[in-house]
Design a protein around this motif. Structure first.
Motif, PDB file in Angstrom:
ATOM      1  N   GLN A  50       0.850  -1.167   0.000  1.00  0.00           N
ATOM      2  CA  GLN A  50       0.000   0.000   0.000  1.00  0.00           C
ATOM      3  C   GLN A  50       0.900   1.236   0.000  1.00  0.00           C
ATOM      4  O   GLN A  50       2.105   1.134   0.276  1.00  0.00           O
ATOM      5  N   PRO A  51       0.361   2.425  -0.308  1.00  0.00           N
ATOM      6  CA  PRO A  51       1.211   3.627  -0.370  1.00  0.00           C
ATOM      7  C   PRO A  51       2.052   3.848   0.875  1.00  0.00           C
ATOM      8  O   PRO A  51       3.257   4.093   0.782  1.00  0.00           O
ATOM      9  N   GLY A  52       1.430   3.761   2.052  1.00  0.00           N
ATOM     10  CA  GLY A  52       2.179   3.965   3.287  1.00  0.00           C
ATOM     11  C   GLY A  52       3.245   2.915   3.499  1.00  0.00           C
ATOM     12  O   GLY A  52       4.354   3.207   3.974  1.00  0.00           O
ATOM     13  N   GLU A  53       2.941   1.670   3.126  1.00  0.00           N
ATOM     14  CA  GLU A  53       3.896   0.585   3.285  1.00  0.00           C
ATOM     15  C   GLU A  53       5.085   0.762   2.351  1.00  0.00           C
ATOM     16  O   GLU A  53       6.222   0.460   2.703  1.00  0.00           O
ATOM     17  N   LEU A  54       4.803   1.265   1.144  1.00  0.00           N
ATOM     18  CA  LEU A  54       5.878   1.511   0.180  1.00  0.00           C
ATOM     19  C   LEU A  54       6.834   2.574   0.710  1.00  0.00           C
ATOM     20  O   LEU A  54       8.055   2.445   0.602  1.00  0.00           O
ATOM     21  N   VAL A  55       6.273   3.642   1.294  1.00  0.00           N
ATOM     22  CA  VAL A  55       7.104   4.705   1.864  1.00  0.00           C
ATOM     23  C   VAL A  55       7.993   4.158   2.978  1.00  0.00           C
ATOM     24  O   VAL A  55       9.202   4.435   3.028  1.00  0.00           O
ATOM     25  N   ILE A  56       7.408   3.369   3.873  1.00  0.00           N
ATOM     26  CA  ILE A  56       8.167   2.791   4.982  1.00  0.00           C
ATOM     27  C   ILE A  56       9.272   1.886   4.456  1.00  0.00           C
ATOM     28  O   ILE A  56      10.418   1.917   4.941  1.00  0.00           O
ATOM     29  N   THR A  57       8.975   1.074   3.450  1.00  0.00           N
ATOM     30  CA  THR A  57       9.965   0.156   2.893  1.00  0.00           C
ATOM     31  C   THR A  57      11.136   0.913   2.280  1.00  0.00           C
ATOM     32  O   THR A  57      12.302   0.542   2.478  1.00  0.00           O
ATOM     33  N   ILE A  58      10.833   1.975   1.530  1.00  0.00           N
ATOM     34  CA  ILE A  58      11.899   2.784   0.915  1.00  0.00           C
ATOM     35  C   ILE A  58      12.766   3.444   1.986  1.00  0.00           C
ATOM     36  O   ILE A  58      14.000   3.437   1.909  1.00  0.00           O
ATOM     37  N   LEU A  59      12.118   4.018   3.005  1.00  0.00           N
ATOM     38  CA  LEU A  59      12.863   4.683   4.075  1.00  0.00           C
ATOM     39  C   LEU A  59      13.764   3.699   4.820  1.00  0.00           C
ATOM     40  O   LEU A  59      14.925   4.006   5.122  1.00  0.00           O
ATOM     41  N   ILE A  60      13.225   2.515   5.122  1.00  0.00           N
ATOM     42  CA  ILE A  60      14.012   1.513   5.835  1.00  0.00           C
ATOM     43  C   ILE A  60      15.233   1.096   5.021  1.00  0.00           C
ATOM     44  O   ILE A  60      16.344   0.967   5.552  1.00  0.00           O
ATOM     45  N   SER A  61      15.039   0.883   3.717  1.00  0.00           N
ATOM     46  CA  SER A  61      16.170   0.470   2.877  1.00  0.00           C
ATOM     47  C   SER A  61      17.235   1.558   2.811  1.00  0.00           C
ATOM     48  O   SER A  61      18.439   1.261   2.836  1.00  0.00           O
ATOM     49  N   GLU A  62      16.805   2.818   2.746  1.00  0.00           N
ATOM     50  CA  GLU A  62      17.767   3.927   2.689  1.00  0.00           C
ATOM     51  C   GLU A  62      18.528   4.065   4.004  1.00  0.00           C
ATOM     52  O   GLU A  62      19.749   4.240   4.023  1.00  0.00           O
ATOM     53  N   ILE A  63      17.805   4.004   5.109  1.00  0.00           N
ATOM     54  CA  ILE A  63      18.433   4.161   6.424  1.00  0.00           C
ATOM     55  C   ILE A  63      19.408   3.015   6.696  1.00  0.00           C
ATOM     56  O   ILE A  63      20.492   3.209   7.254  1.00  0.00           O
ATOM     57  N   ALA A  64      19.025   1.797   6.283  1.00  0.00           N
ATOM     58  CA  ALA A  64      19.882   0.634   6.518  1.00  0.00           C
ATOM     59  C   ALA A  64      21.156   0.699   5.682  1.00  0.00           C
ATOM     60  O   ALA A  64      22.205   0.171   6.092  1.00  0.00           O
ATOM     61  N   ALA A  65      21.093   1.340   4.525  1.00  0.00           N
ATOM     62  CA  ALA A  65      22.259   1.385   3.635  1.00  0.00           C
ATOM     63  C   ALA A  65      23.330   2.352   4.122  1.00  0.00           C
ATOM     64  O   ALA A  65      24.524   2.151   3.860  1.00  0.00           O
ATOM     65  N   ILE A  66      22.923   3.400   4.842  1.00  0.00           N
ATOM     66  CA  ILE A  66      23.868   4.448   5.253  1.00  0.00           C
ATOM     67  C   ILE A  66      25.005   3.920   6.115  1.00  0.00           C
ATOM     68  O   ILE A  66      26.180   4.157   5.815  1.00  0.00           O
ATOM     69  N   PRO A  67      24.740   3.194   7.224  1.00  0.00           N
ATOM     70  CA  PRO A  67      25.850   2.731   8.061  1.00  0.00           C
ATOM     71  C   PRO A  67      26.719   1.662   7.408  1.00  0.00           C
ATOM     72  O   PRO A  67      27.841   1.426   7.845  1.00  0.00           O
ATOM     73  N   MET A  68      26.211   1.008   6.355  1.00  0.00           N
ATOM     74  CA  MET A  68      27.040   0.037   5.645  1.00  0.00           C
ATOM     75  C   MET A  68      28.072   0.740   4.772  1.00  0.00           C
ATOM     76  O   MET A  68      29.140   0.212   4.486  1.00  0.00           O
ATOM     77  N   GLU A  69      27.751   1.955   4.324  1.00  0.00           N
ATOM     78  CA  GLU A  69      28.656   2.721   3.476  1.00  0.00           C
ATOM     79  C   GLU A  69      29.598   3.601   4.289  1.00  0.00           C
ATOM     80  O   GLU A  69      30.723   3.863   3.872  1.00  0.00           O
ATOM     81  N   ASP A  70      29.125   4.081   5.433  1.00  0.00           N
ATOM     82  CA  ASP A  70      29.909   5.001   6.256  1.00  0.00           C
ATOM     83  C   ASP A  70      30.053   4.411   7.666  1.00  0.00           C
ATOM     84  O   ASP A  70      29.128   4.449   8.468  1.00  0.00           O
ATOM     85  N   THR A  71      31.211   3.882   7.953  1.00  0.00           N
ATOM     86  CA  THR A  71      31.439   3.237   9.254  1.00  0.00           C
ATOM     87  C   THR A  71      31.578   4.241  10.392  1.00  0.00           C
ATOM     88  O   THR A  71      31.626   3.839  11.565  1.00  0.00           O
ATOM     89  N   ASP A  72      31.669   5.537  10.075  1.00  0.00           N
ATOM     90  CA  ASP A  72      31.758   6.556  11.125  1.00  0.00           C
ATOM     91  C   ASP A  72      30.406   6.798  11.793  1.00  0.00           C
ATOM     92  O   ASP A  72      30.337   7.367  12.885  1.00  0.00           O
ATOM     93  N   ILE A  73      29.329   6.395  11.118  1.00  0.00           N
ATOM     94  CA  ILE A  73      27.990   6.564  11.675  1.00  0.00           C
ATOM     95  C   ILE A  73      27.690   5.407  12.622  1.00  0.00           C
ATOM     96  O   ILE A  73      27.841   4.234  12.243  1.00  0.00           O
ATOM     97  N   PRO A  74      27.288   5.680  13.853  1.00  0.00           N
ATOM     98  CA  PRO A  74      26.979   4.603  14.808  1.00  0.00           C
ATOM     99  C   PRO A  74      25.894   3.674  14.271  1.00  0.00           C
ATOM    100  O   PRO A  74      24.858   4.134  13.780  1.00  0.00           O
ATOM    101  N   LEU A  75      26.149   2.384  14.360  1.00  0.00           N
ATOM    102  CA  LEU A  75      25.195   1.401  13.854  1.00  0.00           C
ATOM    103  C   LEU A  75      23.868   1.481  14.588  1.00  0.00           C
ATOM    104  O   LEU A  75      22.799   1.327  13.989  1.00  0.00           O
ATOM    105  N   MET A  76      23.919   1.749  15.889  1.00  0.00           N
ATOM    106  CA  MET A  76      22.710   1.770  16.696  1.00  0.00           C
ATOM    107  C   MET A  76      21.740   2.858  16.243  1.00  0.00           C
ATOM    108  O   MET A  76      20.516   2.696  16.363  1.00  0.00           O
TER     109      MET A  76
END
Length: 225
Positions: free
Chosen positions: A31-57
């Motif tokens: 659904q529209p809201g679920e799609l937004v949440i899925t995109i946001l989660i994927s983006e947020i999860a990708a950031i600490p994998m690319e930049d180790t200076d960002i706290p994983l928590m």
């Protein structure tokens, strides 16, 4: 390199757990809201994998908050029709008796080509064959053909019904699937008797299926044939 690998594994495990908690519908019918949440989660999860200076928590907490928000919203939508309508929209009839509802397709910003393509994907090449077509909230189009264009059913021909039995996978690649026993009335005693009657061992079986009436199908592994 090891740090990146460990962070990736942790985030992968967290995301798998979250997707399981959020439900299978998140994957197949967004659904529209679920799609937004899925995109946001994927983006947020990708950031600490690319930049180790960002706290994983930081990312883990953000992902958990988004998942919690989605679960809470889904629960509220189950109780409130108005909220569900506001967040997910409503299904709309876009074809009635072979005639396009131009007002609705403009509202949905569908083109005629979009609708014709969706119909062709359902093996419908003449819009005149359609009694009703409904645009669902997940973007899919459901179609009901006119009576004369539908496939003949057993009921139409007044034939005796033949109930299809659920086929349970009891052994897959030599491994016994005990969670399937209940659906086809199987138990350890019956299965051991089957092995004895067929003179076969579980590790020799590639696939063993059975239905509730005890009809079985056995495929042996190549090296045991």
């Amino acid at each position: 390199m090891i740090t990146i690998a460990v962070r990736t594994i942790i985030l992968y495990a967290v995301l798998i757990l979250i997707m399981r908690v959020m439900g299978k519908r998140q994957i197949g019918q967004l659904q529209p809201g679920e799609l937004v949440i899925t995109i946001l989660i994927s983006e947020i999860a990708a950031i600490p994998m690319e930049d180790t200076d960002i706290p994983l928590m930081n990312s883990v907490i953000s992902v958990l908050l988004l998942a919690s928000f989605e679960i809470l919203t889904s629960a509220l939508c189950m109780k409130s029709i108005k909220l569900r309508s506001a967040l997910q929209g409503n299904s709309l009839v876009i074809i009635r008796n072979g005639v396009l509802d131009q007002k609705q397709i403009k509202r949905l910003r569908y083109t005629v080509d979009d609708i014709l393509e969706a119909l062709r994907q359902k093996n419908i090449f003449d819009i005149g064959d359609v009694q009703y077509a409904v645009a669902e909230t997940d973007g899919a189009i459901s179609v009901l053909l006119k009576p004369e264009k539908r496939q003949v059913t057993i009921e139409d021909m007044n034939l005796p019904e033949s109930n299809e039995k659920l086929q349970c996978v009891l052994i897959s690649d030599g491994r016994i699937i005990r969670s399937e026993f209940k659906d086809c009335g199987m138990n350890e005693k019956k299965l051991n008797k089957l092995f004895k009657d067929k003179k076969i061992k579980p590790e020799e079986i590639l696939l063993l299926t059975s239905d509730s009436e005890g009809n079985t199908n056995i495929i042996k592994k190549d090296k045991y044939k």
